[in-house]
Design a protein around this motif. Structure first.
Motif, PDB file in Angstrom:
ATOM      1  N   CYS A  72      -6.766   1.936   6.417  1.00 31.72           N
ATOM      2  CA  CYS A  72      -7.812   1.241   7.173  1.00 31.72           C
ATOM      3  C   CYS A  72      -8.893   0.706   6.243  1.00 31.72           C
ATOM      4  O   CYS A  72      -9.358  -0.432   6.384  1.00 31.72           O
ATOM      5  N   GLN A  73      -9.303   1.523   5.292  1.00 34.80           N
ATOM      6  CA  GLN A  73     -10.329   1.092   4.339  1.00 34.80           C
ATOM      7  C   GLN A  73      -9.806  -0.022   3.438  1.00 34.80           C
ATOM      8  O   GLN A  73     -10.534  -0.971   3.105  1.00 34.80           O
ATOM      9  N   HIS A  74      -8.538   0.092   3.058  1.00 34.71           N
ATOM     10  CA  HIS A  74      -7.898  -0.925   2.211  1.00 34.71           C
ATOM     11  C   HIS A  74      -7.912  -2.290   2.895  1.00 34.71           C
ATOM     12  O   HIS A  74      -8.279  -3.302   2.289  1.00 34.71           O
ATOM     13  N   ARG A 105     -10.216   6.189  12.669  1.00 38.59           N
ATOM     14  CA  ARG A 105      -9.589   6.644  11.437  1.00 38.59           C
ATOM     15  C   ARG A 105      -9.092   8.093  11.461  1.00 38.59           C
ATOM     16  O   ARG A 105      -7.941   8.344  11.266  1.00 38.59           O
ATOM     17  N   THR A 107      -2.548  15.055   4.798  1.00 39.15           N
ATOM     18  CA  THR A 107      -2.213  13.961   3.878  1.00 39.15           C
ATOM     19  C   THR A 107      -1.952  12.677   4.645  1.00 39.15           C
ATOM     20  O   THR A 107      -2.364  11.586   4.232  1.00 39.15           O
ATOM     21  N   PHE A 118       0.837  -1.204   0.000  1.00 38.23           N
ATOM     22  CA  PHE A 118       0.000   0.000   0.000  1.00 38.23           C
ATOM     23  C   PHE A 118       0.873   1.256   0.000  1.00 38.23           C
ATOM     24  O   PHE A 118       0.665   2.175  -0.805  1.00 38.23           O
ATOM     25  N   ALA A 161       2.111   4.259  -2.932  1.00 39.13           N
ATOM     26  CA  ALA A 161       2.004   5.698  -2.674  1.00 39.13           C
ATOM     27  C   ALA A 161       3.368   6.388  -2.714  1.00 39.13           C
ATOM     28  O   ALA A 161       3.466   7.576  -2.389  1.00 39.13           O
ATOM     29  N   LYS A 197     -11.425  -3.936   3.200  1.00 40.72           N
ATOM     30  CA  LYS A 197     -11.956  -4.505   1.958  1.00 40.72           C
ATOM     31  C   LYS A 197     -11.210  -5.765   1.528  1.00 40.72           C
ATOM     32  O   LYS A 197     -11.623  -6.429   0.575  1.00 40.72           O
ATOM     33  N   ALA A 201      -5.177  11.227   5.680  1.00 37.04           N
ATOM     34  CA  ALA A 201      -5.854  10.639   4.525  1.00 37.04           C
ATOM     35  C   ALA A 201      -5.244   9.288   4.162  1.00 37.04           C
ATOM     36  O   ALA A 201      -5.958   8.330   3.831  1.00 37.04           O
ATOM     37  N   ARG A 202      -3.897   9.204   4.228  1.00 32.81           N
ATOM     38  CA  ARG A 202      -3.225   7.938   3.900  1.00 32.81           C
ATOM     39  C   ARG A 202      -3.621   6.838   4.895  1.00 32.81           C
ATOM     40  O   ARG A 202      -3.894   5.696   4.511  1.00 32.81           O
ATOM     41  N   THR A 211      -6.299   6.727   6.825  1.00 34.72           N
ATOM     42  CA  THR A 211      -7.708   6.381   6.633  1.00 34.72           C
ATOM     43  C   THR A 211      -7.863   5.437   5.451  1.00 34.72           C
ATOM     44  O   THR A 211      -8.603   4.447   5.514  1.00 34.72           O
ATOM     45  N   ALA A 212      -7.126   5.741   4.382  1.00 34.66           N
ATOM     46  CA  ALA A 212      -7.190   4.878   3.194  1.00 34.66           C
ATOM     47  C   ALA A 212      -6.643   3.487   3.492  1.00 34.66           C
ATOM     48  O   ALA A 212      -7.159   2.478   2.997  1.00 34.66           O
TER      49      ALA A 212
END
Length: 689
Positions: free
Chosen positions: A264-266, A396, A255, A225, A229, A269, A258-259, A261-262
């Motif tokens: 955690c979402q990654h 998050r 930023t 991940f 980035a 899923k 945001a990274r 949070t992304a």
């Protein structure tokens, strides 16, 4: 001349040779052969086969064997003859002398019929292909050269990836980056500690191997991940339930939020998958910018651990960013500008094989009564409003912790210590010196790695070549960057409890490795006398293998017992061998015989599949067969179905002797030295998957 007729005949039948699109990538080829006429003939045809290829001849009769200063990196492919007309030197000797040279070209061995062909085939891992001159033709030569070059390019690319990831996984380098937090490097880096939630419950429901696999999966996903980035991640397995990552500072706090949070979402899923099953999990992430960190590497770890504890206060994947020394109760970051808070999600309970539907499964969380160790029990999901005082922590989006949370952090325990019964239980309690204490600490900090030494099947031996066989050992990576080898480890850790601990660690790591292997391997592990007499070993192993029936890894494991240990504990060893052979299809190896005359009497007392025998003892057995004029101890082993591993094979001549004596496998420095990676897997896959 051998090979001439075949080469000429094929040209007459086919005419001009078709060129392939990637011929131009092949720049320089070296022909090292003692036959001048054969060299010239091959060069004539290679010029027709390949466009723009530079061909170089090397005459060993005139020039002698290439010396240490020879620049092998100039060439993409080497055609190497076995017989060079140099006393005491063959092409195979040249190949083995340059085994460690990563820029050694893709090598194709040219041989005649006879023992040299058998020897080349036996060490085929060192060459891309071997060709018999008598059967050589243009089509075959063209195809083999291209395939060897393409494989060489792929391995060079993989080698670069391994080197990069090896640095990422070097625990010493990881700690050194933490120590340098105040310099220019540290100012650009962010430390993350990712801890698996409800790990005791996962371990109880799924077993330690699947729990370990989830941790390794999280490490890989986190690495990929942040790599995508362009944040230059380094990753290490920090403990049984934690992964540590270092990433570049993404410029601004918004930023970074945001990274994370992304991420955690990654992870939400992407549950861990094995075969056709899916296993959900959640994590808590502590975050610390090294630019604001203070103290030693160990103190920095304390800070990020405590930030992880705050993140652990809520459901779902979560993170907490700290800017100061939490362990001294300094001010904790209050996010001035943060994204809108996402509602907390119920903790996702993993779905083991054939469980009830998700709606029938109660929410699982950890309840830690004051003054007691962690206890797992089922409770319904809690809303944020119902959280007890002092547990509120940000999920998050980053947010400040209240004073009660700071008080909770001050008393935060360094790391969860609950261990399942399937984990190695008996850590040594006896007094040990400083060296042994450091080794114990290395195990706790995941600075121990397995090493792999190839054991090759010998040609025409009838040995099963379906599985690649590796003898396993271990190394400790010191925080100073030094490596402690297995011999030193065992010399410094003589306590029986620690010997058993190492045995269990090796087996557990190997079971997990086999479970995820993309290619079939058989791993040979040494078992100490202390484990032979360990009353809890049976139960531990049963629990370790529980739930893995569909992919039982034990079929790929061979346990090695020293002859002296077997003699001393024959009753216990036979019980262990009988049980594991019958119920789990383990194989067993007997090794390190005091005398060659002891081999057969000991082998006959148990169901051993293989015998690892020193090459000098095999010579003695072979001489006894010749002097006896008939059946021998070697023949008796073969009749009993016991395969022979020739040990300490150091040169091509010894290898040929072992083949002639009837050995089935060989290992030694000539065959291959221990390595930290398997051939088909990158360092990421070997350590993380």
């Amino acid at each position: 001349m051998a090979g001439f007729n075949a080469l000429i005949g094929i040209e007459q039948q086919q005419g001009a040779f078709p060129r392939m699109s990637n011929d131009a990538e092949l720049k320089r080829l070296l022909i090292l052969d003692d036959d001048a006429d054969f060299r010239k003939l091959v060069m004539i045809y290679l010029k027709k086969m390949f466009t723009g290829l530079t061909l170089v001849e090397y005459d060993p009769v005139v020039q002698g064997a290439p010396g240490e200063g020879f620049d092998w990196a100039e060439y993409d492919v080497l055609l190497l003859d076995y017989y060079l007309s140099i006393e005491g030197v063959t092409g195979l000797d040249i190949l083995q002398a340059n085994r460690k040279n990563k820029r050694f070209p893709a090598t194709i061995m040219l041989t005649g019929a006879g023992n040299e062909e058998v020897a080349v085939r036996a060490v085929k891992a060192g060459v891309y292909e071997y060709l018999r001159k008598a059967k050589l033709d243009k089509q075959q030569l063209h195809t083999v050269i291209l395939e060897a070059f393409e494989k060489y390019q792929a391995e060079q690319s993989l080698s670069g990836e391994m080197a990069s990831q090896s640095r990422a996984f070097d625990k010493a380098a990881f700690y050194q980056q933490l120590e340098r937090h105040g310099d220019e490097l540290g100012k650009r880096r962010i430390l993350l500690l990712v801890e698996l939630d409800n790990h005791e419950i996962l371990e109880e429901r799924l077993g330690v191997i699947l729990r370990d696999n989830i941790i390794k999966y999280i490490a890989r996903e986190g690495f990929e991940f942040f790599k995508a980035a362009a944040l230059q991640p380094s990753v290490t397995l920090f403990s049984d339930i934690c992964v540590a990552l270092l990433i570049d500072d993404p410029v601004s706090e918004q930023t970074l939020n945001a990274r994370l949070t992304a991420l955690c979402q990654h992870l939400e899923k992407r549950p861990y998958r094995l075969d056709d099953q899916s296993f959900g999990f959640t994590v808590s992430i502590g975050v610390l910018a090294l630019a604001v960190a203070q103290g030693s590497a160990e103190q920095i770890i304390v800070q990020v651990r405590q930030a992880c504890e705050i993140a652990n206060g809520e459901e779902g994947n979560s993170f907490y960013i700290a800017k100061a020394r939490l362990y001294k109760l300094s001010a904790i970051e209050a996010a001035a500008a943060k994204p809108a808070a996402l509602p907390p999600k119920p903790q996702a309970a993993p779905s083991p094989p054939e469980t009830q539907p998700p709606e029938a499964t109660p929410q699982l969380k950890l309840v830690v009564p004051e003054g007691k160790s962690a206890v797992a029990r089922a409770e319904p999901p809690s809303s944020p409003a119902a959280a007890p005082p002092g547990v509120a922590a940000q999920k998050r989006p980053a947010k400040a912790a209240p004073a009660a949370a700071q008080k909770a952090v001050a008393a935060a325990r360094p790391a969860p210590t609950a261990q399942a019964q399937t984990k190695p239980q008996a850590k040594p309690q006896a007094k040990t010196d400083n060296a042994a204490q450091k080794i114990k600490q290395a195990f706790d900090e995941k600075r121990v790695i397995q090493t792999f030494r190839p054991i090759i099947p010998l040609a025409n031996s009838g040995a099963d070549e379906a599985h690649t066989i590796y003898g396993l050992s271990l190394q400790v990576l010191g925080t100073d960057g030094k490596v402690i080898e297995a011999a030193q480890i065992y010399a410094q850790t003589k306590a029986a409890a620690f010997r058993k601990y190492i045995d269990r660690w090796m087996i557990r790591e190997t079971v997990g490795r086999v479970l995820n292997a993309q290619a079939p391997h058989t791993f040979v592990l040494s078992l100490s006398q202390d484990s032979l007499t360990d009353a809890g070993f049976f139960g531990w192993l049963r629990k370790l293998l529980a739930g893995l029936d569909k992919k039982d890894p034990s079929r790929s494991i061979a346990l090695e017992i020293r002859a002296a240990d077997f003699s001393a504990k024959a009753k216990q060893a036979n019980a262990l061998i009988g049980y594991l052979t019958k119920h789990h299809d383990f194989r067993f190896i007997l090794s390190e015989f005091p005398r060659y005359t002891h081999i057969n009497p000991l082998i006959s007392k148990a169901k051993f599949s293989l015998a690892r025998i020193d090459q000098e003892q095999i010579r003695q057995l072979a001489r006894a067969r010749e002097e006896g004029g008939g059946s021998s101890l070697l023949d008796d082993l073969q009749v009993a179905g016991v395969k022979i591993i020739a040990d300490k094979v150091e040169d091509a001549g010894t290898l040929t002797e072992m083949i002639a004596a009837g050995a089935d496998y060989a290992q030694g420095n000539f065959i291959g030295e221990p390595t930290q990676q398997l051939d088909e897997a990158s360092n990421m896959e070997s350590l993380i998957v």
